[in-house]
Design a protein around this motif. Structure first.
Motif, PDB file in Angstrom:
ATOM      1  N   GLY A 169     -49.829  46.402 -37.090  1.00  5.87           N
ATOM      2  CA  GLY A 169     -49.622  44.965 -37.181  1.00  5.87           C
ATOM      3  C   GLY A 169     -50.338  44.233 -36.073  1.00  5.87           C
ATOM      4  O   GLY A 169     -51.066  44.808 -35.282  1.00  5.87           O
ATOM      5  N   GLY A 170     -50.079  42.953 -35.981  1.00  6.65           N
ATOM      6  CA  GLY A 170     -50.704  42.128 -34.962  1.00  6.65           C
ATOM      7  C   GLY A 170     -49.980  42.230 -33.639  1.00  6.65           C
ATOM      8  O   GLY A 170     -49.545  43.306 -33.232  1.00  6.65           O
ATOM      9  N   TYR A 171     -49.821  41.107 -32.976  1.00  6.67           N
ATOM     10  CA  TYR A 171     -49.163  41.072 -31.680  1.00  6.67           C
ATOM     11  C   TYR A 171     -47.788  40.435 -31.818  1.00  6.67           C
ATOM     12  O   TYR A 171     -47.569  39.610 -32.680  1.00  6.67           O
ATOM     13  N   ARG A 172     -46.882  40.806 -30.955  1.00 13.24           N
ATOM     14  CA  ARG A 172     -45.566  40.189 -30.921  1.00 13.24           C
ATOM     15  C   ARG A 172     -45.327  39.645 -29.528  1.00 13.24           C
ATOM     16  O   ARG A 172     -45.754  40.238 -28.547  1.00 13.24           O
ATOM     17  N   VAL A 173     -44.643  38.533 -29.430  1.00 15.23           N
ATOM     18  CA  VAL A 173     -44.382  37.912 -28.136  1.00 15.23           C
ATOM     19  C   VAL A 173     -43.197  38.584 -27.475  1.00 15.23           C
ATOM     20  O   VAL A 173     -42.185  38.851 -28.111  1.00 15.23           O
ATOM     21  N   LEU A 174     -43.323  38.875 -26.203  1.00 11.70           N
ATOM     22  CA  LEU A 174     -42.257  39.495 -25.427  1.00 11.70           C
ATOM     23  C   LEU A 174     -41.489  38.442 -24.655  1.00 11.70           C
ATOM     24  O   LEU A 174     -42.022  37.401 -24.302  1.00 11.70           O
ATOM     25  N   ILE A 175     -40.256  38.738 -24.350  1.00 14.62           N
ATOM     26  CA  ILE A 175     -39.482  37.905 -23.455  1.00 14.62           C
ATOM     27  C   ILE A 175     -39.691  38.437 -22.052  1.00 14.62           C
ATOM     28  O   ILE A 175     -39.407  39.595 -21.770  1.00 14.62           O
ATOM     29  N   ASN A 176     -40.187  37.614 -21.162  1.00 16.28           N
ATOM     30  CA  ASN A 176     -40.424  38.014 -19.781  1.00 16.28           C
ATOM     31  C   ASN A 176     -39.198  37.638 -18.967  1.00 16.28           C
ATOM     32  O   ASN A 176     -38.965  36.474 -18.698  1.00 16.28           O
ATOM     33  N   THR A 177     -38.411  38.629 -18.562  1.00 21.07           N
ATOM     34  CA  THR A 177     -37.156  38.361 -17.877  1.00 21.07           C
ATOM     35  C   THR A 177     -37.333  37.893 -16.441  1.00 21.07           C
ATOM     36  O   THR A 177     -36.369  37.489 -15.821  1.00 21.07           O
TER      37      THR A 177
ATOM     38  N   ASN B 174     -39.479  45.380 -19.890  1.00 21.05           N
ATOM     39  CA  ASN B 174     -38.180  45.578 -19.251  1.00 21.05           C
ATOM     40  C   ASN B 174     -38.338  45.660 -17.740  1.00 21.05           C
ATOM     41  O   ASN B 174     -39.405  46.001 -17.237  1.00 21.05           O
ATOM     42  N   HIS B 175     -37.256  45.388 -17.033  1.00 25.13           N
ATOM     43  CA  HIS B 175     -37.220  45.503 -15.574  1.00 25.13           C
ATOM     44  C   HIS B 175     -35.967  46.264 -15.181  1.00 25.13           C
ATOM     45  O   HIS B 175     -34.894  46.034 -15.748  1.00 25.13           O
ATOM     46  N   ASP B 176     -36.106  47.174 -14.231  1.00 25.46           N
ATOM     47  CA  ASP B 176     -34.987  47.917 -13.667  1.00 25.46           C
ATOM     48  C   ASP B 176     -35.056  47.823 -12.153  1.00 25.46           C
ATOM     49  O   ASP B 176     -36.100  47.519 -11.579  1.00 25.46           O
ATOM     50  N   ARG B 177     -33.952  48.137 -11.498  1.00 21.36           N
ATOM     51  CA  ARG B 177     -33.896  48.156 -10.040  1.00 21.36           C
ATOM     52  C   ARG B 177     -33.633  49.591  -9.597  1.00 21.36           C
ATOM     53  O   ARG B 177     -32.743  50.253 -10.113  1.00 21.36           O
ATOM     54  N   THR B 178     -34.412  50.070  -8.625  1.00 20.15           N
ATOM     55  CA  THR B 178     -34.256  51.430  -8.122  1.00 20.15           C
ATOM     56  C   THR B 178     -33.125  51.485  -7.094  1.00 20.15           C
ATOM     57  O   THR B 178     -32.604  50.451  -6.680  1.00 20.15           O
ATOM     58  N   SER B 179     -32.793  52.687  -6.670  1.00 20.84           N
ATOM     59  CA  SER B 179     -31.716  52.856  -5.685  1.00 20.84           C
ATOM     60  C   SER B 179     -32.048  52.211  -4.342  1.00 20.84           C
ATOM     61  O   SER B 179     -31.155  51.830  -3.601  1.00 20.84           O
ATOM     62  N   ASP B 180     -33.349  52.075  -4.025  1.00 22.43           N
ATOM     63  CA  ASP B 180     -33.725  51.410  -2.776  1.00 22.43           C
ATOM     64  C   ASP B 180     -34.074  49.931  -2.997  1.00 22.43           C
ATOM     65  O   ASP B 180     -34.781  49.320  -2.221  1.00 22.43           O
ATOM     66  N   ASN B 181     -33.560  49.373  -4.096  1.00 25.52           N
ATOM     67  CA  ASN B 181     -33.607  47.947  -4.391  1.00 25.52           C
ATOM     68  C   ASN B 181     -34.997  47.427  -4.747  1.00 25.52           C
ATOM     69  O   ASN B 181     -35.259  46.236  -4.616  1.00 25.52           O
ATOM     70  N   GLN B 182     -35.908  48.289  -5.193  1.00 31.67           N
ATOM     71  CA  GLN B 182     -37.205  47.835  -5.689  1.00 31.67           C
ATOM     72  C   GLN B 182     -37.070  47.550  -7.179  1.00 31.67           C
ATOM     73  O   GLN B 182     -36.276  48.182  -7.877  1.00 31.67           O
TER      74      GLN B 182
ATOM     75  N   GLY C 135     -38.219  54.127 -29.164  1.00 34.87           N
ATOM     76  CA  GLY C 135     -37.941  54.446 -27.760  1.00 34.87           C
ATOM     77  C   GLY C 135     -39.145  54.864 -26.939  1.00 34.87           C
ATOM     78  O   GLY C 135     -38.997  55.168 -25.761  1.00 34.87           O
ATOM     79  N   ALA C 136     -40.346  54.890 -27.522  1.00 30.52           N
ATOM     80  CA  ALA C 136     -41.543  55.222 -26.744  1.00 30.52           C
ATOM     81  C   ALA C 136     -41.672  54.207 -25.614  1.00 30.52           C
ATOM     82  O   ALA C 136     -41.327  53.038 -25.781  1.00 30.52           O
ATOM     83  N   ARG C 137     -42.156  54.660 -24.455  1.00 33.49           N
ATOM     84  CA  ARG C 137     -42.235  53.746 -23.313  1.00 33.49           C
ATOM     85  C   ARG C 137     -43.323  54.162 -22.339  1.00 33.49           C
ATOM     86  O   ARG C 137     -43.792  55.294 -22.356  1.00 33.49           O
ATOM     87  N   THR C 138     -43.700  53.233 -21.469  1.00 37.77           N
ATOM     88  CA  THR C 138     -44.645  53.508 -20.398  1.00 37.77           C
ATOM     89  C   THR C 138     -43.878  54.043 -19.203  1.00 37.77           C
ATOM     90  O   THR C 138     -42.647  54.002 -19.162  1.00 37.77           O
ATOM     91  N   ARG C 139     -44.623  54.503 -18.205  1.00 34.12           N
ATOM     92  CA  ARG C 139     -43.985  54.863 -16.937  1.00 34.12           C
ATOM     93  C   ARG C 139     -43.546  53.586 -16.247  1.00 34.12           C
ATOM     94  O   ARG C 139     -43.992  52.494 -16.588  1.00 34.12           O
ATOM     95  N   GLU C 140     -42.664  53.703 -15.264  1.00 30.60           N
ATOM     96  CA  GLU C 140     -42.230  52.540 -14.508  1.00 30.60           C
ATOM     97  C   GLU C 140     -43.267  52.195 -13.446  1.00 30.60           C
ATOM     98  O   GLU C 140     -43.805  53.082 -12.792  1.00 30.60           O
ATOM     99  N   VAL C 141     -43.556  50.909 -13.311  1.00 30.86           N
ATOM    100  CA  VAL C 141     -44.498  50.412 -12.330  1.00 30.86           C
ATOM    101  C   VAL C 141     -43.709  49.568 -11.341  1.00 30.86           C
ATOM    102  O   VAL C 141     -42.926  48.708 -11.736  1.00 30.86           O
ATOM    103  N   ILE C 142     -43.895  49.800 -10.034  1.00 36.26           N
ATOM    104  CA  ILE C 142     -43.117  49.111  -9.008  1.00 36.26           C
ATOM    105  C   ILE C 142     -43.701  47.736  -8.717  1.00 36.26           C
ATOM    106  O   ILE C 142     -44.912  47.578  -8.585  1.00 36.26           O
ATOM    107  N   ILE C 143     -42.821  46.765  -8.623  1.00 38.75           N
ATOM    108  CA  ILE C 143     -43.195  45.399  -8.286  1.00 38.75           C
ATOM    109  C   ILE C 143     -43.042  45.210  -6.784  1.00 38.75           C
ATOM    110  O   ILE C 143     -42.072  45.662  -6.196  1.00 38.75           O
ATOM    111  N   SER C 144     -43.985  44.527  -6.179  1.00 38.68           N
ATOM    112  CA  SER C 144     -43.849  44.129  -4.773  1.00 38.68           C
ATOM    113  C   SER C 144     -44.003  42.620  -4.704  1.00 38.68           C
ATOM    114  O   SER C 144     -44.395  41.987  -5.676  1.00 38.68           O
ATOM    115  N   GLU C 145     -43.728  42.046  -3.565  1.00 34.63           N
ATOM    116  CA  GLU C 145     -43.871  40.607  -3.425  1.00 34.63           C
ATOM    117  C   GLU C 145     -45.313  40.158  -3.620  1.00 34.63           C
ATOM    118  O   GLU C 145     -45.568  39.071  -4.118  1.00 34.63           O
TER     119      GLU C 145
END
Length: 80
Positions: free
Chosen positions: A2-10, A31-39, A50-60
Motif C-alpha cells: 500500500g501507500g503511506y500511513r500517517v503516524l502519531i508522533n507522541t 513508539n517511545h519507551d524510557r530505559t532504566s537510566d531514564n533515557q 509486531g515486526a519492529r525496528t531496534r530501539e534508537v536512543i534520543i538525546s537532547e
C-alpha cells in the motif's frame, strides 16, 4: 504494498510518515519507551504482526525519530 500511513508522533513534533509493514502491509506506529537510566528511545512497530525496528536512543541534541523511521522505511532489495 500500500501507500503511506500517517503516524502519531507522541513527542509532539508534528506528523511523521512511515511505509506500511513489509511483511503484512499493516499500520506502523512510532513508539517511545524510557530505559532504566531514564533515557528515551524511539522505535517503529507494526500494529498487525509486531515486526519492529531496534530501539534508537534520543538525546537532547539528537532526535532519534527520524533514524527509527529511516530504519523502518529501508527495504532490502535482492540483487538479480
Amino acid at each position: 504494498m500500500g501507500g503511506y500511513r500517517v503516524l502519531i508522533n507522541t513527542l509532539g513534533r508534528g506528523n511523521l510518515v512511515a511505509e506500511n509493514c513489509p511483511f503484512c502491509d499493516g499500520l506502523a506506529i512510532l513508539n517511545h519507551d524510557r530505559t532504566s537510566d531514564n533515557q528515551v528511545t524511539s522505535y517503529v512497530k507494526c500494529q498487525e504482526c509486531g515486526a519492529r525496528t531496534r530501539e534508537v536512543i534520543i538525546s537532547e541534541a539528537y532526535s532519534s525519530d527520524d533514524e527509527a523511521l529511516a530504519l523502518w522505511n529501508t527495504r532490502y532489495v535482492p540483487e538479480d
